[in-house]
Scaffold this active site. Structure first.
Site, mmCIF file in Angstrom:
data_model
loop_
_atom_site.group_PDB
_atom_site.id
_atom_site.type_symbol
_atom_site.label_atom_id
_atom_site.label_comp_id
_atom_site.label_asym_id
_atom_site.label_seq_id
_atom_site.Cartn_x
_atom_site.Cartn_y
_atom_site.Cartn_z
ATOM 1 N N ASP A 85 33.457 -0.236 -18.679
ATOM 2 C CA ASP A 85 32.704 -0.397 -17.434
ATOM 3 C C ASP A 85 33.320 0.525 -16.377
ATOM 4 O O ASP A 85 34.486 0.389 -16.018
ATOM 5 C CB ASP A 85 32.761 -1.870 -16.994
ATOM 6 N N ASP A 96 27.697 2.201 -10.838
ATOM 7 C CA ASP A 96 28.349 1.167 -11.652
ATOM 8 C C ASP A 96 27.623 1.124 -12.984
ATOM 9 O O ASP A 96 26.410 0.868 -13.017
ATOM 10 C CB ASP A 96 28.227 -0.168 -10.892
ATOM 11 N N HIS A 156 23.845 -7.402 -9.825
ATOM 12 C CA HIS A 156 24.114 -7.570 -8.394
ATOM 13 C C HIS A 156 23.576 -6.405 -7.577
ATOM 14 O O HIS A 156 23.358 -5.314 -8.124
ATOM 15 C CB HIS A 156 25.635 -7.652 -8.177
ATOM 16 N N HIS A 164 29.621 -6.082 -4.964
ATOM 17 C CA HIS A 164 28.787 -7.237 -5.294
ATOM 18 C C HIS A 164 28.039 -7.728 -4.068
ATOM 19 O O HIS A 164 28.319 -8.793 -3.539
ATOM 20 C CB HIS A 164 29.623 -8.342 -5.945
ATOM 21 N N GLU A 189 23.148 -5.799 -15.491
ATOM 22 C CA GLU A 189 24.121 -5.773 -16.578
ATOM 23 C C GLU A 189 24.014 -6.968 -17.516
ATOM 24 O O GLU A 189 24.752 -7.931 -17.388
ATOM 25 C CB GLU A 189 25.552 -5.622 -16.039
ATOM 26 N N GLU A 281 25.069 -1.689 -18.800
ATOM 27 C CA GLU A 281 24.813 -1.716 -17.355
ATOM 28 C C GLU A 281 24.403 -0.354 -16.826
ATOM 29 O O GLU A 281 24.938 0.671 -17.251
ATOM 30 C CB GLU A 281 26.084 -2.155 -16.609
HETATM 31 MN MN MN Z 1 30.140 -2.636 -13.971
HETATM 32 MN MN MN Z 2 28.345 -4.357 -12.053
#
Ligand code: MN
Ligand code: MN
Length: 299
Positions: A85, A96, A156, A164, A189, A281
């Site tokens: 990630d 992200d 998010h 977030h 995700e 994600e």
């Molecule tokens: Mn992530």
């Molecule tokens: Mn994330």
């Protein structure tokens, strides 16, 4: 959204996607996770972005928030299910993205289930979509393929230096009146496990990633060293690996910062039934044609 801000989301996302692909390429049985983490984080900077969070390298039943320690000897095994990630930012605007890599044939369908759920969810990232519809399609796609979504891990929103932001995007259906807005940046995700899994994660006692929440002066030398790293982060997380201290001294410094509520710690998250977890994600800017900022030709 201001065009200048949008461009920064796009640049951060492009770099995050390229770096995620690189992380996937170098993650192989026999490789040290410390070497992966260092190479990936160096590449983010070399490409002209900043690190939004330390790369999470989470193996098997660990869902998230694991990363390499300074003296980490862990090596990838061919039996592993490895989540990578990656987070980048340009002036606080974040990309992200995560993928999962495994070598045994039995793990490939689990990974594909999260990829498919992500694809289906992205199609719905248009203005006016009810958030519950996104969660429902993630749950349905994963369940139809014979797996279980992780009910207490979520996608998010994203904000400036905010990993977030609102809204929270569950991976199982729920009722809400929340609808997506044009040009809203979000990360979706899906996480899934096998049928024997609980479909839930719990917090473990291990902590590798921290964040400054409440700066206050401290006396302890080790605590000060940690704060020095933390203060450069603009409220974003950092790994203990970046702190130039180790052993008992580091633990004492850390304890003082936790006791005084100066740092927040991210517990390593594990499947309740210890079954393997996969994650996929992407970062998306909501639009009539959703823009996946972290998309590359590979993912
Ligand atoms: Mn992530
Ligand atoms: Mn994330």
């Amino acid at each position: 959204m201001d065009q200048e801000i949008k461009d920064k989301y796009i640049r951060a996302g492009k770099i995050a996607g390229e770096v995620r692909d690189y992380a996937k390429k170098i993650t192989k049985p026999g490789k040290k996770i410390l070497d992966i983490a260092e190479a990936v984080e160096a590449l983010i900077k070399a490409k002209g972005a900043e690190i939004a969070f330390p790369i999470n390298i989470s193996i098997n039943d660990i869902a998230a928030h694991d990363t390499a320690d300074r003296d980490d000897e862990r090596i990838i095994s061919e039996n592993d299910v490895v989540k990578l990630d990656v987070g980048t930012h340009i002036d606080g605007y974040i990309g992200d993205t995560a993928c999962t890599v495994a070598w045994l044939p039995e793990h490939q369908e689990l990974i594909k289930a999260t990829e498919r759920a992500l694809e289906e969810a992205i199609k719905l990232c248009t203005p006016g979509t009810n958030l519950g519809d996104i969660s429902a399609i993630i749950e349905k796609t994963i369940t139809d393929l014979g797996f279980k979504p992780i009910a207490n891990l979520t996608g998010h929103g994203l904000g400036k230096y905010n990993l977030h932001a609102e809204p929270t995007i569950p991976n199982v259906g729920f009722k809400t009146s929340y609808t997506l807005q044009e040009e809203q940046p979000i990360a979706i995700e899906p996480f899934a496990t096998i049928k024997d899994g609980a479909g839930l994660i719990k917090e473990s006692t291990e902590k590798k990633i921290f964040m400054l929440i409440n700066p206050k002066p401290v006396r302890n030398q080790n605590a000060r060293q940690i704060i020095k790293i933390a203060e450069k982060r603009n409220g974003l997380p950092f790994p203990l690996r970046w702190v130039p201290a180790s052993g008992v001294g580091l633990r004492i410094g850390l304890k003082e910062l936790m006791d005084k509520n100066i740092l927040y710690d991210y517990p390593v998250l594990k499947e309740v039934n210890t079954t393997p977890i996969a994650q996929s994600e992407q970062t998306i800017i909501v639009g009539e044609k959703p823009m996946v900022t972290t998309k590359t030709d590979n993912f």
